[in-house]
Design a protein around this motif. Structure first.
Motif, PDB file in Angstrom:
ATOM      1  N   GLU A   5       0.806  -1.220   0.000  1.00 39.39           N
ATOM      2  CA  GLU A   5       0.000   0.000   0.000  1.00 39.39           C
ATOM      3  C   GLU A   5       0.839   1.270   0.000  1.00 39.39           C
ATOM      4  N   GLU A   6       2.083   1.186   0.483  1.00 39.05           N
ATOM      5  CA  GLU A   6       2.942   2.356   0.524  1.00 39.05           C
ATOM      6  C   GLU A   6       3.411   2.780  -0.876  1.00 39.05           C
ATOM      7  N   LEU A   7       3.226   1.879  -1.845  1.00 37.37           N
ATOM      8  CA  LEU A   7       3.619   2.188  -3.219  1.00 37.37           C
ATOM      9  C   LEU A   7       2.432   2.616  -4.076  1.00 37.37           C
ATOM     10  N   TYR A   8       1.269   2.771  -3.453  1.00 32.86           N
ATOM     11  CA  TYR A   8       0.088   3.220  -4.185  1.00 32.86           C
ATOM     12  C   TYR A   8       0.073   4.748  -4.245  1.00 32.86           C
ATOM     13  N   ILE A   9      -0.454   5.265  -5.348  1.00 29.87           N
ATOM     14  CA  ILE A   9      -0.640   6.698  -5.509  1.00 29.87           C
ATOM     15  C   ILE A   9      -2.021   6.924  -6.127  1.00 29.87           C
ATOM     16  N   GLN A  10      -2.734   7.916  -5.653  1.00 34.11           N
ATOM     17  CA  GLN A  10      -4.056   8.203  -6.178  1.00 34.11           C
ATOM     18  C   GLN A  10      -3.957   8.917  -7.531  1.00 34.11           C
ATOM     19  N   PRO A  11      -4.885   8.653  -8.459  1.00 34.30           N
ATOM     20  CA  PRO A  11      -4.794   9.265  -9.792  1.00 34.30           C
ATOM     21  C   PRO A  11      -4.920  10.780  -9.779  1.00 34.30           C
ATOM     22  N   ASP A  12      -5.533  11.350  -8.721  1.00 26.50           N
ATOM     23  CA  ASP A  12      -5.652  12.799  -8.658  1.00 26.50           C
ATOM     24  C   ASP A  12      -4.528  13.451  -7.853  1.00 26.50           C
ATOM     25  N   ALA A  13      -3.566  12.638  -7.381  1.00 19.89           N
ATOM     26  CA  ALA A  13      -2.391  13.216  -6.727  1.00 19.89           C
ATOM     27  C   ALA A  13      -1.573  13.984  -7.758  1.00 19.89           C
ATOM     28  N   THR A  14      -0.795  14.947  -7.314  1.00 20.40           N
ATOM     29  CA  THR A  14       0.017  15.726  -8.247  1.00 20.40           C
ATOM     30  C   THR A  14       1.321  15.007  -8.560  1.00 20.40           C
ATOM     31  N   VAL A  15       1.921  15.393  -9.664  1.00 19.06           N
ATOM     32  CA  VAL A  15       3.221  14.831 -10.047  1.00 19.06           C
ATOM     33  C   VAL A  15       4.264  15.159  -8.986  1.00 19.06           C
ATOM     34  N   LEU A  16       4.181  16.355  -8.402  1.00 17.73           N
ATOM     35  CA  LEU A  16       5.115  16.725  -7.343  1.00 17.73           C
ATOM     36  C   LEU A  16       4.961  15.796  -6.144  1.00 17.73           C
ATOM     37  N   GLU A  17       3.727  15.465  -5.764  1.00 16.34           N
ATOM     38  CA  GLU A  17       3.500  14.526  -4.663  1.00 16.34           C
ATOM     39  C   GLU A  17       4.066  13.156  -5.001  1.00 16.34           C
ATOM     40  N   ALA A  18       3.927  12.753  -6.258  1.00 19.67           N
ATOM     41  CA  ALA A  18       4.481  11.467  -6.681  1.00 19.67           C
ATOM     42  C   ALA A  18       6.001  11.466  -6.581  1.00 19.67           C
ATOM     43  N   MET A  19       6.633  12.577  -6.973  1.00 14.96           N
ATOM     44  CA  MET A  19       8.089  12.658  -6.885  1.00 14.96           C
ATOM     45  C   MET A  19       8.546  12.531  -5.440  1.00 14.96           C
ATOM     46  N   LYS A  20       7.837  13.184  -4.532  1.00 13.17           N
ATOM     47  CA  LYS A  20       8.185  13.081  -3.118  1.00 13.17           C
ATOM     48  C   LYS A  20       8.030  11.643  -2.632  1.00 13.17           C
ATOM     49  N   LYS A  21       6.975  10.962  -3.088  1.00 11.38           N
ATOM     50  CA  LYS A  21       6.744   9.591  -2.646  1.00 11.38           C
ATOM     51  C   LYS A  21       7.785   8.637  -3.216  1.00 11.38           C
TER      52      LYS A  21
END
Length: 348
Positions: A5-21
């Motif tokens: 679950e720690e590798l999941y990202i929501q489709p409406d998350a931002t690209v910046l949030e994805a980079m941080k994750k």
């Protein structure tokens, strides 16, 4: 150990949030999986392509993700290694009959190396005084300052060597005999050639001393930085873009720790921003360079490499950018950064 679950990202998350994750998890892949059902994958390569297309960091990950991901039914787990090798991917999700992710097989677990070989010569600018690291550099030249069990320049060389680079040119000046003695006494599986810089010529000017030695593209690196990147992919991108120079740049995310006031005319407050965030690309000091650059350099002229870049840009030549994540770049140019690099390498 990470939970799926720690590798999941929501489709409406931002690209910046994805980079941080991506930085937080230490993996190079995230999964768009609402309620655990796989819809798409997002790799650091997908983020890079999105940015190079002009995508906004505040845009949703759905604009960058791959909605045709490779996966396997969990019952076919035994085929995972072959699929990872065939597709050249880092991770393979295993799904149940309804498409939910039950497990993820990572290529690293099978000791598969998906990196692309580079094999280019490498020029390392190793002649500076290292004044920002005084008093260390009163005794040692900057390239020989230890970071863990090895001097910084060996860490740099090993990163390139892992991608097939075997020829290294060290442009040396300050305490150059110490650098030469160190490498001459070292057992190594690569070749080192020294380029003596009698007078300081800057990070760009010293390249003129390589005239007649290089007739192919090469990597250029400062001697106080480390990047964790696929050098083969950097070179591939350089050739595809037909650039004369490609600059490796790291994304930086910085929060101003104060309230910022913008002034208008007559001294009145135009706007107030509380702890604004800034996102920008910064030069890491690593480049891919075409040999034409060396041929066209003026002999003996002191100049920085960024001066050379600006000259080619002004003339209409293409200078490309290869973006990497902030956590993929380590700089030891100042004392506190040197300590941070040591801590990070100790934890790798």
């Amino acid at each position: 150990m990470l939970h799926i679950e720690e590798l999941y990202i929501q489709p409406d998350a931002t690209v910046l949030e994805a980079m941080k994750k991506l930085d937080e998890t230490g993996q190079r892949i995230l999964f768009v999986a609402p309620e655990g059902r796989l819809e798409a994958v997002l790799t650091d390569g997908d983020v890079r392509k999105y940015i190079l297309r002009g995508g906004e960091l505040e845009g949703p990950v759905s604009g960058a993700a791959n909605y045709r991901p490779v996966s396997l039914p969990v019952a076919e787990r035994g085929s995972a290694k072959a699929v990872l090798e065939e597709k050249g991917i880092d991770a393979l999700p295993l799904l149940d009959k309804k498409g939910h992710i039950l497990d993820i097989v990572f290529a690293s677990g099978f000791d598969i190396d998906n990196r692309k070989p580079a094999g280019l010569p490498v020029v390392i600018m190793a002649g500076g005084l290292g004044t920002r690291l005084y008093p260390y550099t009163k005794i040692l030249p900057k390239p020989l300052i230890p970071v863990g069990e090895l001097p910084i320049i060996e860490h740099i060389i090993h990163r390139f060597r892992d991608f097939g680079c075997r020829k290294f040119y060290l442009v040396v000046n300050y305490k150059k005999n110490m650098i030469k003695s160190y490498f001459n006494d070292l057992e190594k599986d690569y070749e080192v050639e020294y380029i003596d810089e009698e007078e300081p010529l800057g990070t760009g000017g010293g390249l003129c001393l390589l005239k007649g030695k290089l007739d192919e593209p090469f990597f250029l690196s400062n001697c106080d930085i480390l990047i964790d990147a696929d050098f083969g992919d950097i070179y591939r991108r350089h050739k595809e873009s037909e650039s004369i120079i490609t600059m490796v740049c790291a994304f930086k995310h910085f929060t101003v720790p104060y309230g910022v006031v913008d002034l208008g005319e007559n001294g009145e407050i135009r706007a107030m921003r509380e702890k604004p965030e800034m996102n920008f690309l910064t030069n890491t000091g690593v480049y891919v360079v075409e040999p034409r650059v060396i041929r066209e350099l003026e002999d003996g002229k002191k100049q920085g490499f960024t001066d050379i870049i600006e000259r080619y840009r002004a003339a209409g030549d293409r200078v490309g950018v290869y973006p990497i994540r902030e956590q993929s770049w380590m700089d030891m140019g100042q004392m506190e950064e040197l300590d941070a690099m040591r801590r990070k390498l100790e934890n790798q």
